[in-house]
Design an enzyme around this catalytic site. Sequence first.
Site, PDB file in Angstrom:
ATOM      1  N   HIS A  55       0.371  -1.402   0.063  1.00  8.27           N
ATOM      2  CA  HIS A  55       0.221  -0.135   0.335  1.00  8.27           C
ATOM      3  C   HIS A  55       0.928   1.371   0.203  1.00  8.27           C
ATOM      4  O   HIS A  55       1.836   1.322   0.638  1.00  8.27           O
ATOM      5  CB  HIS A  55      -0.600  -0.109   0.637  1.00  8.27           C
ATOM      6  CG  HIS A  55      -0.631   0.062   2.219  1.00  8.27           C
ATOM      7  ND1 HIS A  55      -0.853   0.455   3.883  1.00  8.27           N
ATOM      8  CD2 HIS A  55       0.899   0.508   2.876  1.00  8.27           C
ATOM      9  CE1 HIS A  55      -0.615   0.381   4.967  1.00  8.27           C
ATOM     10  NE2 HIS A  55       0.339   0.897   3.791  1.00  8.27           N
ATOM     11  N   GLU A 111      -5.204   0.804  -0.392  1.00  8.56           N
ATOM     12  CA  GLU A 111      -5.293  -0.822  -0.201  1.00  8.56           C
ATOM     13  C   GLU A 111      -4.640  -1.342  -1.287  1.00  8.56           C
ATOM     14  O   GLU A 111      -5.619  -1.362  -2.543  1.00  8.56           O
ATOM     15  CB  GLU A 111      -6.043  -1.017   0.921  1.00  8.56           C
ATOM     16  CG  GLU A 111      -5.899  -0.447   1.975  1.00  8.56           C
ATOM     17  CD  GLU A 111      -4.699  -0.684   3.125  1.00  8.56           C
ATOM     18  OE1 GLU A 111      -3.301  -0.260   2.556  1.00  8.56           O
ATOM     19  OE2 GLU A 111      -4.904  -1.455   4.084  1.00  8.56           O
TER      20      GLU A 111
HETATM   21  P1  PGA Z   1       6.169   2.049   7.521  1.00  6.58           P
HETATM   22  O1  PGA Z   1       4.845   2.138   6.979  1.00  6.58           O
HETATM   23  O2  PGA Z   1       7.367   2.888   7.451  1.00  6.58           O
HETATM   24  O3  PGA Z   1       5.897   2.166   8.916  1.00  6.58           O
HETATM   25  O4  PGA Z   1       6.658   0.746   7.599  1.00  6.58           O
HETATM   26  C1  PGA Z   1       5.059   2.146   6.121  1.00  6.58           C
HETATM   27  C2  PGA Z   1       3.838   2.061   5.177  1.00  6.58           C
HETATM   28  O5  PGA Z   1       2.810   1.148   6.006  1.00  6.58           O
HETATM   29  O6  PGA Z   1       2.978   2.973   4.438  1.00  6.58           O
END
Ligand code: PGA
Length: 237
Positions: free
Chosen positions: A137, A142
Amino acid sequence: MELHIAETREDLVERMARAAAEWIGAHPGSLVCLAAGDTPLPVYARLVALQAEGRVDLASVFYAGLDEWVGLGPADAGSCLQVMRDAFYEPAGIPADRRRVFDGLADPATECRAMERWIEAHGGIRFTLLGIGINGHVGFNEPGAPDGEGCLVVALDDITQTVGVKYFDRERTLQQGVTVGLRSLSKAEIVFLMATGERKADIVGRMLSGDPAVPASRLLPHPGLRIYLDREAAGRL
Ligand code: PGA
């Protein structure tokens, strides 16, 4: 598309912060859309440091938040609003009238329309800095979600709900998000997409192979896409 691979996360962060600062310096008054999430936070910290060194004026542009968990507000640790306020907007001294983030406590459809008006009023998003989730995503665009215009209220993917737990200080049941849609992000001239660490290697490999089940793959045709990876996140290329 440009692919930048740095040996270390620190090198990557430095390279990205300098490139972002240079873009901001050259485009005063433009609208910038920033992702919350753990991955880009070191870039924001470095941008704040560059500003302290007099190398960029971060308040010379306007900001739009990328997404928010429906049900979480400013007082909730882990809301995108709280994370970005504490990690970037406040330390960078961005005045309240230069930024708009989603309010996860307000009616989500109304919030989407308000964000669309903000984006429209500032000439569209011109620069965006994004992460990629382990399900591919981007924001809360999503897997399987519609590729709609403007901003969207989205049912959160199971993986997003499970992984999201890491951001919160207590148990949360969050099933919806609001996000700037991929089409609006795709209108930006420059799109930075950032991934670090071994746990992102699989999804980065799938994205770069053009896997249609990976939402981030839809950014691949974008001529201004710059993918920034550290060596670990690039491990499956
Ligand atoms: P993260 O999340 O930077 O915490 O890995 C990325 C996301 O889920 O968009």
